[in-house]
Design an enzyme around this catalytic site. Structure first.
Site: not given
Ligand SMILES: NC(=O)c1ccc[n+]([C@@H]2O[C@H](COP(=O)([O-])OP(=O)(O)OC[C@H]3O[C@@H](n4cnc5c(N)ncnc54)[C@H](OP(=O)(O)O)[C@@H]3O)[C@@H](O)[C@H]2O)c1
Length: 283
Positions: A46, A51, A76, A107
């Site tokens: 994704d 980004y 997006k 988005h």
């Molecule tokens: N549509 C939108 O507006 C929108 C907004 C935000 C995000 N997104 C999408 O959603 C995806 C995921 O959301 P996100 O990246 O914001 O947040 P997330 O996946 O909830 O959390 C990512 C964070 O958690 C850590 N992490 C990952 N796996 C872990 C584990 N097993 N144990 C402990 N910590 C862990 C990562 O650190 P490390 O990388 O250091 O391991 C990073 O700091 C994004 O990458 C993006 O593709 C979409």
């Protein structure tokens, strides 16, 4: 291990687990994380034009040498490009080095999203993209879209985690055959979510990490998830969630954690939505 798939409202199948690449800002780290993810078994990725790393994803895909049809790639449309979604889509494809996307999302529901949706419908009707959907749309946005849409979104990607559970929106999406994608599924690891006693107790009970318990909870709520990590052991951990099941009581215990507390911007905040139209995509 093959990740289970969810069938979208146009019969396209999407792997329920993928990897998100938001805030992966280091090229070397990105390429490495993608390679680990592929080795572990991830096939769903994704990204978004905003980004700024579609090029790196394209490079990593090419390097991996996986057949295109084995991958599921989402990007997006950023609101600053609502005036020409066709061009924005072509630019995303160019950066990714692909000739189609599996899923393309609006988005944010910024002003003029209705017209942008018409262009998304055209892309779909032209067979340029396998499925179209939206992100950060609340019920009021979907209701407005429904009044004019010929095609309803296949998915709505919204912020969801134990502290922000959105039960009304999820019920609405289910009633309207729109699949739910959870962004920030781990609550982005902030606000003490990993230290939450209920989650820690469940982690102990199931011999899993708190992150795995949270991700499993999403799966059992039928959400599509793509947690982001740049660490090999976390990518592996986030993938190892198909060998246990939370009981109904434990699912209910996690429901009690809802604080309706977002980490990200609020889709009801008109100022934020207007800002998205002013911030250009730089790639
Ligand atoms: N549509 C939108 O507006 C929108 C907004 C935000 C995000 N997104 C999408 O959603 C995806 C995921 O959301 P996100 O990246 O914001 O947040 P997330 O996946 O909830 O959390 C990512 C964070 O958690 C850590 N992490 C990952 N796996 C872990 C584990 N097993 N144990 C402990 N910590 C862990 C990562 O650190 P490390 O990388 O250091 O391991 C990073 O700091 C994004 O990458 C993006 O593709 C979409």
């Amino acid at each position: 291990m093959t990740v289970p798939k969810i069938t979208l409202n146009n019969n396209v199948q999407i792997p329920q687990l993928g990897m998100g690449v938001f805030k992966m800002q280091d090229h070397k780290q990105f390429i490495q994380a993608f390679q680990w993810a592929i080795e572990i078994g991830y096939r769903h990725f994704d990204t978004a034009a905003i980004y700024g790393n579609e090029k790196w994803l394209g490079e990593a895909i090419k390097k991996a040498g996986i057949k295109r049809e084995e991958l599921f790639i989402t990007s997006k449309l950023w609101p600053a490009e609502f005036d020409n979604p066709q061009k924005a889509y072509e630019n995303s494809l160019k950066r990714l080095g692909l000739d189609y996307l599996d899923l393309y999302l609006i988005h944010w529901p910024a002003p003029d999203y209705e017209q942008a949706w018409q262009a998304m419908e055209q892309l779909y009707q032209d067979h340029a993209v396998r499925a179209i959907g939206v992100s950060n749309f609340m019920i009021k946005h979907l209701e407005k879209l429904q009044q004019q849409a010929q095609i309803m979104p296949a998915v709505d990607q919204v912020e969801l985690h134990p502290y922000l559970q959105r039960p009304k929106l999820l019920a609405y999406l289910q009633d309207n055959d729109i699949a739910v994608e959870a962004w920030g599924p781990l609550g982005q690891g902030i606000n003490g979510v990993f230290a939450e006693p209920i989650l820690q107790n469940l982690a102990q009970k199931y011999h899993k990490s708190v992150a795995q318990v949270i991700l499993r909870w999403h799966l059992q709520r039928h959400a599509i998830i793509f947690p982001k990590s740049i660490h090999q052991e976390r990518l592996q951990q986030n993938f190892d969630i198909f060998d246990f099941e939370l009981s109904t009581d434990d699912m209910n215990a996690i429901s009690t954690l809802d604080k309706n507390q977002p980490n990200g911007s609020d889709p009801n905040d008109d100022e934020h939505l207007a800002q998205t139209k002013l911030r250009p995509v730089i790639n």
